[in-house]
Design an enzyme around this catalytic site. Structure first.
Site: not given
Length: 430
Positions: A67, A70-71, A142
């Site tokens: 993840h 991905e960012h 997040e």
């Protein structure tokens, strides 16, 4: 380029595996003004223990790295890729799941420019320790946001019960502590292992010329150099039925209790077309037992044991499969016991009859055909690699072929008491 025609649906797929291993699939739908592209790597949050490209020893990277990666891919030395897509009139995004990471755009103009932007930014990583450390605070926020989301906590509470050793039970974004350990070197190592073209697929659907677009993609890839494809060795801990935790609960600031019951699949499911058929049969079974056309659902709803939050699902991906049924409920113990009893007696349920099955199959086919009007749905479903050459365009004949005995067979095989777990969220103070 291979051409696959689905006469029943009047659809034609064009697919090719390029010299570097990248699988490209194009689906012209020229009645649409929009084009949607999805660039996917077969790499998700559960892939945190593996043998890096060019090495022999297994490594374990911090949770949440897929993840995080991905960012970070959107940030380049010359700026943010989102701004580039914006100037080209496209809407871009990305997402990470348990087993894959996808990057996408949709646009009604400058499709070639947007497609090349998508391919180029994903294939050009840029990480520094400074930018990595900057991102940690953003992702930590997040993670904390999801920690305060009761339905998210309910779902991962169930996964922790069913998969206490498998990385499936770990939040896709990782933990605040785990992401603090991520370095630029970790990102590069994971990137070069999992973002090789041979581990990726590109799907484009909408208004397009397949011959012209495929040539543009070939030309783009020929300009780039990649290492030779290597088989990726991933590791997942072995689990037994004894590892399943039958029950657990937590207390949060919720108005009503929440309860979810899950059944873990322990036998290795089939792959290819048989795998898609198996997944469909399980979905049909759940619809028969708990769908709005079932007497079970009406009794549960009329008794006040469930409300509009009630849901059920069957999830099947590489290295895991399970079903879950959950709801907000005023009586969590009664809810979980009732659902458990319905699952354990599923093969003999009064809901499993020819008339009901026919109704569910017609409804499922109708919903499926309607969903084929969504470019996003088509791309997201097609990019899952679990079923080999079988695709969502094979769904109608698969649904039509399902018999009542098939449903009873999967119910008898799957519903075992020792495979069941319950997780409950109670209001604080109770």
């Amino acid at each position: 380029m291979k051409k696959i025609v689905y006469d029943q649906l009047e659809e034609t797929l064009y697919t090719e595996t390029l010299d570097n291993g990248l699988t490209v699939t194009l689906l012209p739908k020229n009645e649409f003004h929009k084009t949607y592209a999805l660039f996917t790597t077969n790499y998700g949050s559960i892939d945190n223990t593996f043998v890096p490209l060019g090495k022999e020893e297994m490594v374990t990277v911090p949770d949440g790295i897929a993840h995080f990666l991905e960012h970070k891919l959107f940030e380049k030395e010359d700026g943010d890729v989102f701004q580039k897509f914006g100037k080209l009139g496209a809407s871009a995004n990305a997402f990470t799941s348990f087993t894959r990471t996808s990057y996408l755009f949709s646009s009604t103009e400058k499709v070639k420019e947007n497609l090349m932007t998508l391919i180029d930014f994903v294939q050009d990583p840029y990480f520094t320790e400074e930018t990595v450390n900057k991102e940690k605070g953003i992702i930590a926020q997040e993670i904390q946001m999801y920690d305060d989301e009761p339905d998210w906590r309910l779902f991962f509470g169930l996964l922790s019960n069913l998969y206490p050793k498998h990385p499936l039970h770990i939040d896709i974004a990782g933990t605040v502590d785990s992401i603090m350990d991520i370095t630029a070197d970790d990102l590069y190592e994971s990137y070069h292992t999992f973002y090789h073209p041979s581990n990726m697929n590109l799907f484009v659907v909408g208004k397009l010329d397949p011959e012209k677009m495929m040539q543009e993609i070939r030309d783009n890839q020929k300009k780039k150099q990649f290492s030779k494809p290597e088989y990726i060795v991933r590791y997942f801990p072995e689990e037994t039925v004894e590892d399943i935790k039958a029950y657990d609960s937590i207390s949060l600031s919720v108005n009503r209790p929440k309860s979810i019951i899950g059944v873990k699949g322990v036998k290795i499911p089939p792959t290819g077309r048989e795998g898609l058929a198996y997944k469909t049969k399980m979905s049909v079974l759940l619809s028969l037992l708990f769908g709005p056309t079932s007497k079970n659902y009406l009794e549960l709803y009329d008794s006040g044991l469930i409300d509009d939050s009630f849901s059920y699902d069957f999830t099947m991906e590489r290295s895991f499969h399970f079903l879950d049924v959950g709801s907000d409920t005023k009586e969590p113990e009664k809810f979980s016991k009732t659902i458990k009893d319905l699952l354990l007696t599923a093969k003999d349920s009064h809901e499993l009859n020819e008339e009901h099955l026919s109704l569910i199959k017609k409804k499922m086919i109708g919903q499926h055909l309607q969903s084929l009007n969504s470019l996003e749905y088509i791309a997201n479903q097609y990019s899952q690699e679990l079923f080999g050459e079988a695709t969502l365009f094979d769904m109608v004949p698969i649904i039509e072929s399902i018999q009542l005995e098939d449903i009873k067979e999967v119910a008898a095989e799957f519903m075992m008491e020792e495979h069941i777990s319950i997780f409950t969220i109670l209001p604080k103070g109770e």
